[in-house]
Design a protein around this motif. Structure first.
Motif, PDB file in Angstrom:
ATOM      1  N   ALA A 186       0.755  -1.077  -0.387  1.00  0.00           N
ATOM      2  CA  ALA A 186      -0.060  -0.238  -0.168  1.00  0.00           C
ATOM      3  C   ALA A 186       0.966   1.104  -0.205  1.00  0.00           C
ATOM      4  CB  ALA A 186       0.022   0.005   1.084  1.00  0.00           C
ATOM      5  N   LEU A 187       2.046   1.578   0.761  1.00  0.00           N
ATOM      6  CA  LEU A 187       2.597   2.093   0.326  1.00  0.00           C
ATOM      7  C   LEU A 187       3.598   2.739  -0.685  1.00  0.00           C
ATOM      8  CD1 LEU A 187       4.749   1.566   3.264  1.00  0.00           C
ATOM      9  CD2 LEU A 187       2.680   2.850   3.540  1.00  0.00           C
ATOM     10  N   THR A 188       2.859   2.026  -1.403  1.00  0.00           N
ATOM     11  CA  THR A 188       3.739   1.978  -3.402  1.00  0.00           C
ATOM     12  C   THR A 188       2.904   2.029  -4.030  1.00  0.00           C
ATOM     13  OG1 THR A 188       3.300  -0.252  -3.989  1.00  0.00           O
ATOM     14  CG2 THR A 188       5.863   0.263  -2.818  1.00  0.00           C
ATOM     15  N   LEU A 189       1.322   2.375  -3.403  1.00  0.00           N
ATOM     16  CA  LEU A 189       0.884   2.612  -4.726  1.00  0.00           C
ATOM     17  C   LEU A 189       0.944   4.385  -5.481  1.00  0.00           C
ATOM     18  CD1 LEU A 189      -2.413   1.014  -3.134  1.00  0.00           C
ATOM     19  CD2 LEU A 189      -1.889   1.266  -5.355  1.00  0.00           C
ATOM     20  N   THR A 190       1.376   5.468  -4.919  1.00  0.00           N
ATOM     21  CA  THR A 190       1.769   6.548  -4.805  1.00  0.00           C
ATOM     22  C   THR A 190       2.819   7.223  -5.941  1.00  0.00           C
ATOM     23  OG1 THR A 190       2.408   7.532  -2.555  1.00  0.00           O
ATOM     24  CG2 THR A 190       0.079   7.356  -3.430  1.00  0.00           C
ATOM     25  N   GLN A 191       3.148   5.369  -5.925  1.00  0.00           N
ATOM     26  CA  GLN A 191       4.599   5.971  -6.441  1.00  0.00           C
ATOM     27  C   GLN A 191       4.685   6.079  -8.677  1.00  0.00           C
ATOM     28  OE1 GLN A 191       8.068   2.275  -5.746  1.00  0.00           O
ATOM     29  NE2 GLN A 191       7.595   1.813  -7.441  1.00  0.00           N
ATOM     30  N   PRO A 192       5.022   7.563  -8.851  1.00  0.00           N
ATOM     31  CA  PRO A 192       5.359   7.556  -9.510  1.00  0.00           C
ATOM     32  C   PRO A 192       5.840   6.512 -10.765  1.00  0.00           C
ATOM     33  CG  PRO A 192       6.303   9.234  -7.983  1.00  0.00           C
ATOM     34  CD  PRO A 192       5.743   8.243  -7.584  1.00  0.00           C
ATOM     35  N   ALA A 193       5.147   6.393 -12.326  1.00  0.00           N
ATOM     36  CA  ALA A 193       5.490   5.044 -13.189  1.00  0.00           C
ATOM     37  C   ALA A 193       6.445   5.486 -13.299  1.00  0.00           C
ATOM     38  CB  ALA A 193       4.577   6.073 -14.399  1.00  0.00           C
ATOM     39  N   GLY A 194       7.607   6.220 -13.719  1.00  0.00           N
ATOM     40  CA  GLY A 194       9.044   7.133 -13.938  1.00  0.00           C
ATOM     41  C   GLY A 194       9.983   6.520 -12.863  1.00  0.00           C
ATOM     42  N   VAL A 195       9.404   6.302 -11.414  1.00  0.00           N
ATOM     43  CA  VAL A 195      10.349   5.402 -10.484  1.00  0.00           C
ATOM     44  C   VAL A 195       9.672   4.033 -10.392  1.00  0.00           C
ATOM     45  CG1 VAL A 195      10.346   5.721  -8.056  1.00  0.00           C
ATOM     46  CG2 VAL A 195      10.276   7.324  -8.888  1.00  0.00           C
ATOM     47  N   THR A 196       8.731   3.240 -10.989  1.00  0.00           N
ATOM     48  CA  THR A 196       8.312   2.199 -11.160  1.00  0.00           C
ATOM     49  C   THR A 196       9.260   0.994 -11.344  1.00  0.00           C
ATOM     50  OG1 THR A 196       6.265   2.542 -10.048  1.00  0.00           O
ATOM     51  CG2 THR A 196       6.485   0.520 -11.066  1.00  0.00           C
ATOM     52  N   ALA A 197       9.776   2.524 -12.925  1.00  0.00           N
ATOM     53  CA  ALA A 197      10.015   1.575 -14.597  1.00  0.00           C
ATOM     54  C   ALA A 197      12.083   1.775 -13.556  1.00  0.00           C
ATOM     55  CB  ALA A 197      10.062   2.813 -15.629  1.00  0.00           C
ATOM     56  N   ALA A 198      12.197   2.321 -13.612  1.00  0.00           N
ATOM     57  CA  ALA A 198      13.595   2.832 -12.951  1.00  0.00           C
ATOM     58  C   ALA A 198      13.981   1.379 -11.436  1.00  0.00           C
ATOM     59  CB  ALA A 198      14.408   4.315 -12.585  1.00  0.00           C
ATOM     60  N   ALA A 199      13.356   1.865 -10.931  1.00  0.00           N
ATOM     61  CA  ALA A 199      13.303   0.690  -9.769  1.00  0.00           C
ATOM     62  C   ALA A 199      12.765  -0.423  -9.841  1.00  0.00           C
ATOM     63  CB  ALA A 199      12.205   1.078  -8.396  1.00  0.00           C
ATOM     64  N   GLY A 200      12.118  -0.364 -11.317  1.00  0.00           N
ATOM     65  CA  GLY A 200      11.531  -2.392 -11.469  1.00  0.00           C
ATOM     66  C   GLY A 200      12.810  -2.863 -11.859  1.00  0.00           C
ATOM     67  N   MET A 201      13.019  -1.859 -12.855  1.00  0.00           N
ATOM     68  CA  MET A 201      14.973  -2.366 -13.367  1.00  0.00           C
ATOM     69  C   MET A 201      15.981  -2.871 -12.172  1.00  0.00           C
ATOM     70  SD  MET A 201      14.195  -2.329 -16.692  1.00  0.00           S
ATOM     71  CE  MET A 201      15.787  -2.946 -17.554  1.00  0.00           C
ATOM     72  N   SER A 241      15.618 -16.082  -7.395  1.00  0.00           N
ATOM     73  CA  SER A 241      16.085 -14.962  -8.913  1.00  0.00           C
ATOM     74  C   SER A 241      15.343 -14.990  -9.744  1.00  0.00           C
ATOM     75  CB  SER A 241      17.185 -15.236  -9.148  1.00  0.00           C
ATOM     76  OG  SER A 241      18.924 -14.549  -8.567  1.00  0.00           O
ATOM     77  N   GLU A 242      14.703 -16.838 -10.022  1.00  0.00           N
ATOM     78  CA  GLU A 242      13.860 -17.209 -11.042  1.00  0.00           C
ATOM     79  C   GLU A 242      12.232 -16.784 -10.448  1.00  0.00           C
ATOM     80  OE1 GLU A 242      14.030 -21.229 -11.385  1.00  0.00           O
ATOM     81  OE2 GLU A 242      16.290 -21.437 -12.096  1.00  0.00           O
ATOM     82  N   GLN A 243      12.139 -17.230  -9.370  1.00  0.00           N
ATOM     83  CA  GLN A 243      10.577 -16.237  -8.862  1.00  0.00           C
ATOM     84  C   GLN A 243      10.402 -14.954  -8.581  1.00  0.00           C
ATOM     85  OE1 GLN A 243       8.986 -18.870  -7.685  1.00  0.00           O
ATOM     86  NE2 GLN A 243       7.377 -17.945  -7.118  1.00  0.00           N
ATOM     87  N   ALA A 244      11.650 -14.259  -8.318  1.00  0.00           N
ATOM     88  CA  ALA A 244      11.654 -12.403  -8.462  1.00  0.00           C
ATOM     89  C   ALA A 244      11.136 -12.407 -10.138  1.00  0.00           C
ATOM     90  CB  ALA A 244      12.180 -12.177  -8.399  1.00  0.00           C
ATOM     91  N   MET A 245      11.618 -13.569 -11.237  1.00  0.00           N
ATOM     92  CA  MET A 245      12.266 -12.912 -12.750  1.00  0.00           C
ATOM     93  C   MET A 245      10.432 -13.409 -13.252  1.00  0.00           C
ATOM     94  SD  MET A 245      15.891 -14.003 -14.734  1.00  0.00           S
ATOM     95  CE  MET A 245      16.199 -15.160 -14.186  1.00  0.00           C
ATOM     96  N   THR A 246       9.820 -14.007 -12.664  1.00  0.00           N
ATOM     97  CA  THR A 246       8.777 -14.435 -12.786  1.00  0.00           C
ATOM     98  C   THR A 246       7.134 -13.936 -12.605  1.00  0.00           C
ATOM     99  OG1 THR A 246       8.960 -17.237 -12.747  1.00  0.00           O
ATOM    100  CG2 THR A 246       6.939 -16.540 -12.149  1.00  0.00           C
ATOM    101  N   LEU A 247       7.875 -13.504 -11.530  1.00  0.00           N
ATOM    102  CA  LEU A 247       6.617 -12.116 -10.988  1.00  0.00           C
ATOM    103  C   LEU A 247       7.276 -10.808 -11.648  1.00  0.00           C
ATOM    104  CD1 LEU A 247       7.147 -12.508  -7.361  1.00  0.00           C
ATOM    105  CD2 LEU A 247       5.008 -12.959  -8.220  1.00  0.00           C
ATOM    106  N   LEU A 248       8.261 -10.827 -11.911  1.00  0.00           N
ATOM    107  CA  LEU A 248       8.475  -9.502 -12.949  1.00  0.00           C
ATOM    108  C   LEU A 248       7.619  -9.572 -14.440  1.00  0.00           C
ATOM    109  CD1 LEU A 248      12.119  -8.969 -12.088  1.00  0.00           C
ATOM    110  CD2 LEU A 248      10.290  -6.920 -11.932  1.00  0.00           C
ATOM    111  N   ALA A 249       7.983 -10.617 -14.441  1.00  0.00           N
ATOM    112  CA  ALA A 249       6.998 -11.421 -16.028  1.00  0.00           C
ATOM    113  C   ALA A 249       5.371 -10.969 -15.768  1.00  0.00           C
ATOM    114  CB  ALA A 249       7.172 -12.690 -16.500  1.00  0.00           C
TER     115      ALA A 249
END
Lengths: 421, 421
Positions: A186-201, A241-249
């Motif tokens: 819930a604390l991440t719901l307001t994270q801007p798209a640009g931050v989600t993209a960079a942090a997700g990478m 790592s494998e599980q994280a990649m599956t979630l990211l996909a």
């Protein structure tokens, strides 16, 4: 010399889920603490989350104060200021970090320097600092990440810029690891798209780099006192790592383009935690080593979604920009792992050869509006030598790379990363 | 009432691999300890491993002694004896348990009762005991499993027989969890085939029961003080369970039939650890609840590979005997999980319907010489009511079952388990 047969694994306790951050007062009461310092940065403080966490404490007879002086991308000066504040207002029985990697890393440094004697530079990695190990146990540290990326809640390291030397370095010791990670999507719901993209990478590269790291069995046998938290790829880090990649996909593009998708936000938060638990034990390598100078030598790039007062290449973006070329270069060390990673990240296709994983990464980066290579954040061919010099200083990270990296290898990867598509 | 949105996850630190048990002296020196008690049973003491661990301490200025009075399948009397010994020879700064679940569980009880006041029955689960929570932190406990099964090195519980009441119960609290698990597959190479088979079935049931447990989101929302270490199936426990089943599929039969196969031994040790990390957070249910009376009311069964002085249904064997029928009965709660488990345990087949997983289990049990049902260990149809009564007392475990279990349900599962093939 015998080959290594032993790997190590450590992790904080974890409380995960929407509402998890409402229980920190109770959690801290389990550690018999009386005075707690909540550590955050001004941007996160403005969301009210740190104050809300601090206000939970009174019901458990715990005194709490908020320090909101963390600098995003911390420096030796900002660490020193936080340490001086904590020393001046202490003693504190526990710390709570609410924020991104900057807040969590600052809290690690504060915890270290208020429980052990000496000064910051005594503990910073050599050759910049004196690389002393803490002699005494640290206080409980509860880490509450508000961006889904760094994994700092799981790791034993804190990163800082040493301003006078213009170098990014860190402090690394098992005792820095937070006691408890409280991950509340819930604390991440307001994270801007640009931050989600960079942090997700950043999440993605944590998973990919630890998955393709040198395996722990490829090292010479260590004596127990030589063991470091990052011991190379092993069966447990591979699984995370494998599980994280599956979630990211499943969720990365959705979380960027539909920030109110709670399921996607939850899966990204879980992916960040899992990737952190993986690389926090295996280690990261070339993209992270390159990211140090890419972020550190920024001239005038201002990314969407971030504060505009200072130029900035966000950490996750800096990591991602050389990832496609780094993984093209590491392919030969373990083709099957690179192809398996491509399949996990973009299922349903047949993958062959060294271009497969870079292709999957570039497709993703275009879709989520990561800049098209180093040139797009302000670097040119003339900067490559400088960037190589900065990357090659990160020998602690490059030691985990699956091939030995020469100056020429690093230069090739950086040059080919000037423009990615 | 709202549904639960939060799960928790805890784990000891882990050092895994051949040779890991040679470094315990160094590991303990990191906790600033001076006096360490090594806790084991007479059978394990005879292997020399506990003494070898104790002898590492002198090089680090640590005094060590060995207590070898652990009773296999511990009782309140054997716990009390160990506690009295530790109190009489203490204070101890840390404990090392070397052995199976019995030694590790005894060390947990000793650690609790030498750091917190009160007596054993103050802490034993209600209604047998007073279920008090420890108020003070425990000392460091290093767990060194020498059988590949129990997962006791990962869990927050210790199990004991209360002799006067003829009941198996336990103590359960997050503070009981060992600080560090040292898993050295070399210590398991001499494990007899019968022990590998029974202990391996324990691993398998840990993985299967936590994989098929009620999911954490199916419970009513808990207040923080109501949270227990076993929170139901969740994304992290699922991952550990799946990975443990994959390792078992590759190595279980090989480890039983070719005890000197070091790769198989290593994979079984890793499977045991992973399954422990899963069920240590999710919980187990019907087969484990049934195992309490099946082991506790043994009359004259003497299994291969175990000491012959007392009749015994080993824990893992007791767990396995009702597993096929339990999973036939739980099938309807989550057909996809039961079928996926069958696929992981015996890949390469198409599975449909409630008989699939029981079929995979029975094939395996026949191959590794597990007795053919409850009748083969001495129980008859006349004993079912007694066994039901004993199983239904384990409400703490049955609360994790994916369907509500009535007396009639339990009786049906037990009756159909008298003969399995």
């Amino acid at each position: 010399m015998d080959r290594e047969t032993v790997f190590t694994y450590g992790a904080p306790g974890l409380k995960f889920g929407v509402g998890a951050s409402d229980e920190i007062g109770f959690d801290l009461s389990q550690y018999d603490v009386r005075r707690v310092l909540v550590i955050t940065d001004p941007g996160v403080a403005a969301t009210g989350h740190p104050q809300r966490v601090a206000e939970q404490m009174a019901a458990f007879g715990i005194e709490a104060a908020v320090y909101d002086g963390v600098h995003v991308e911390p420096t030796d000066a900002s660490f020193e200021a936080a340490i001086a504040h904590a020393r001046g207002t202490g003693p504190w029985d526990a710390y709570v970090a609410v924020g991104g990697g900057s807040s969590i890393d600052t809290a690690k440094a504060v915890n270290l320097l208020t429980t052990n004697d000496g000064e910051l530079m005594d503990y910073v990695n050599a050759p910049v600092g004196r690389a002393r190990a803490p002699k005494r146990p640290l206080k409980p540290l509860v880490a509450v990440p508000t961006t889904t990326g760094t994994g700092a809640e799981s790791t034993t390291i804190c990163v800082l810029d040493v301003l006078a030397l213009k170098v990014k370095t860190g402090i690394s010791h098992a005792r820095l690891r937070p006691t408890l990670a409280v991950v509340d999507p819930a604390l991440t719901l307001t994270q801007p798209a640009g931050v989600t993209a960079a942090a997700g990478m950043d999440i993605l590269c944590h998973a990919l780099e630890s998955y393709t790291a040198r395996t722990y069995t490829s090292y010479d046998r260590k004596a127990p006192e030589q063991r470091v938290p990052y011991c190379g790829a092993n069966p447990i880090s591979d699984m995370w790592s494998e599980q994280a990649m599956t979630l990211l996909a499943a969720s990365f593009r959705r979380a960027v383009h539909h920030g109110d998708d709670e399921e996607a936000r939850g899966q990204m938060a879980l992916a960040a935690t899992m990737a952190g638990l993986g690389f926090g034990n295996a280690g990261v390598h070339i993209p992270h080593a390159n990211a140090y100078p890419i972020a550190g030598r920024v001239r005038d790039f201002h990314p969407d979604g971030y504060p505009t007062d200072e130029p900035l290449v966000p950490h996750g973006m800096a990591v991602s920009l050389t990832a496609p070329e780094a993984f093209r270069w590491t392919f030969e060390s373990s083709p099957e792992r690179h192809l398996r990673a491509a399949s996990l990240l973009s299922p349903g296709h047949e993958y062959v050869g060294p271009d497969a994983l870079p292709g999957v990464l570039v497709d993703l980066m275009r879709d989520i509006a990561i800049p098209n290579g180093l040139a797009a954040v302000g670097y040119g061919a003339d900067d490559v030598d400088d960037l190589v010099e900065g990357a090659m200083k990160q020998q602690r990270l490059l030691a985990t790379a699956p091939r030995e990296v020469t100056d020429e290898d690093a230069a090739g990867i950086l040059e080919r990363s000037l423009e990615l598509w």
